[in-house]
Design a protein around this motif. Structure first.
Motif, PDB file in Angstrom:
ATOM      1  N   LEU A 116       0.828  -1.200   0.000  1.00 44.49           N
ATOM      2  CA  LEU A 116       0.000   0.000   0.000  1.00 44.49           C
ATOM      3  C   LEU A 116       0.868   1.258   0.000  1.00 44.49           C
ATOM      4  N   ILE A 127      -8.045   3.696  -4.554  1.00 48.75           N
ATOM      5  CA  ILE A 127      -7.483   2.402  -4.157  1.00 48.75           C
ATOM      6  C   ILE A 127      -8.618   1.427  -3.878  1.00 48.75           C
ATOM      7  N   VAL A 149     -11.266   5.208  -1.318  1.00 50.11           N
ATOM      8  CA  VAL A 149     -10.763   3.873  -1.001  1.00 50.11           C
ATOM      9  C   VAL A 149     -11.964   2.945  -0.866  1.00 50.11           C
TER      10      VAL A 149
END
Length: 343
Positions: A116, A127, A149
């Motif tokens: 990450l 992401i 995310v």
């Protein structure tokens, strides 16, 4: 011997020189073609082909603050059940002008955190993570990024940002309920050692009301590990009636091992998998398994990312896609017909 000449990528200056135009004209022809003539555009495009020029997307991203990339983490690209999600995610993002960067964490939380960090340094526009982010440091950093995310293939009331998935505990409970309705009391579990598989095992055991024989293998599971798991389960209880497997690949191995031992499936041993991989309904016997709409997970994740990149609010940051049991021949079902089960 002379040393080889180091490779030097073509630049926009090279394109302008070959096309016989100014640098600013070449830039406009590629980035804002409405400002130049069609004849000039054709000359610049021909120069691009001749020089092999590739636009510097990073430089453009610094101006627009968009990299037009989305990073995605999967535990292992070899796991069949994740492939529909990756394919759908790739296609849906590409339709919006985004490219997917894929990383493999290997079911290792420490490696996931390092990966990450590496991907974040590439400054992606969003992401997507398979499963939930467990590292507190990683969760904190992702929360500070101010980019979308999406955690997938699991559920949480407190996601890092957004989540699309289902309850693994409910999956395990539903399989146990199905086994109990079939009258199978001598049952076992062949499972990987990853977190999500453990949640399904916990749900199964809780619904059964007692502990059951369990064979645990390293994730990602495989046909070979499925064979090993059944051998271990039969050593614990030779009278098993049914086995729940944490993946379809594992279930495939269990069936192969059962047949190698002269056991009939499902007459002597019923087998249920998880994931509904593309081969599941084409096996002999066809495999009963838990169907997950992986493609929808990928489509929804892409939609959430691109909506947020456009500055639009997400109406539903937590999405439960549910699941159902596809009942087939390996548990005495009707073959290729799927029967939806309550979640």
């Amino acid at each position: 011997m002379s040393s080889p000449t180091p490779f030097k990528a073509a630049t926009l200056h090279d394109v302008a020189r070959v096309a016989g135009v100014s640098l600013i004209t070449a830039s406009r022809a590629l980035g804002n073609p409405s400002l130049v003539s069609e004849k000039t555009i054709a000359r610049v495009q021909q120069a691009v082909r001749e020089t092999g020029y590739i636009p510097n997307l990073l430089a453009g991203g610094l101006k627009s603050r968009r990299s037009k990339t989305v990073a995605a983490l999967v535990p292992a690209i070899s796991v069949q059940q994740f492939l529909p999600t990756v394919e759908a995610l790739t296609e849906a993002l590409a339709a919006q002008g985004y490219q997917l960067i894929l990383g493999q964490s290997g079911y290792d939380y420490a490696r996931e955190e390092d990966l990450l960090n590496t991907l974040i340094a590439r400054q992606p526009d969003g992401i997507v993570v398979t499963g939930l982010v467990h590292s507190p440091k990683a969760r904190e950093r992702l929360g500070q990024l101010r980019i979308p995310v999406v955690e997938t293939w699991d559920l949480s009331e407190r996601p890092v940002d957004m989540v699309v998935g289902f309850s693994h505990t409910k999956v395990g409970a539903a399989i146990a309920g199905f086994f109990l309705t079939q009258g199978w009391s001598r049952v076992g579990i062949a499972t990987g050692n990853d977190h999500r598989a453990a949640l399904r095992r916990d749900g199964f055991v809780a619904a059964m009301g007692r502990d059951v024989p369990t064979a645990m293998v390293p994730a990602p599971s495989s046909l070979a590990l499925g064979r090993r798991a059944l051998a271990e389960l039969l050593a614990q209880d030779p009278t098993l009636q049914a086995v729940y497997c944490s993946s379809d690949a594992m279930a495939h191995g269990v069936i192969v091992e059962a047949q190698a031992r002269g056991l009939r499936v499902p007459e002597d041993l019923a087998v249920c998998g998880f994931g509904d991989a593309d081969f599941a309904q084409h096996m002999h016997p066809s495999l009963t398994t838990v169907h997950i709409d992986g493609a929808r997970i990928g489509q929804l994740a892409a939609q959430m990312i691109t909506q947020r990149c456009r500055g639009e609010a997400t109406e539903q940051p937590i999405v439960d896609v549910g699941f159902w049991i596809a009942e087939r021949e390996s548990t005495g079902g009707p073959g290729h017909t799927d029967r939806q089960m309550p979640e």
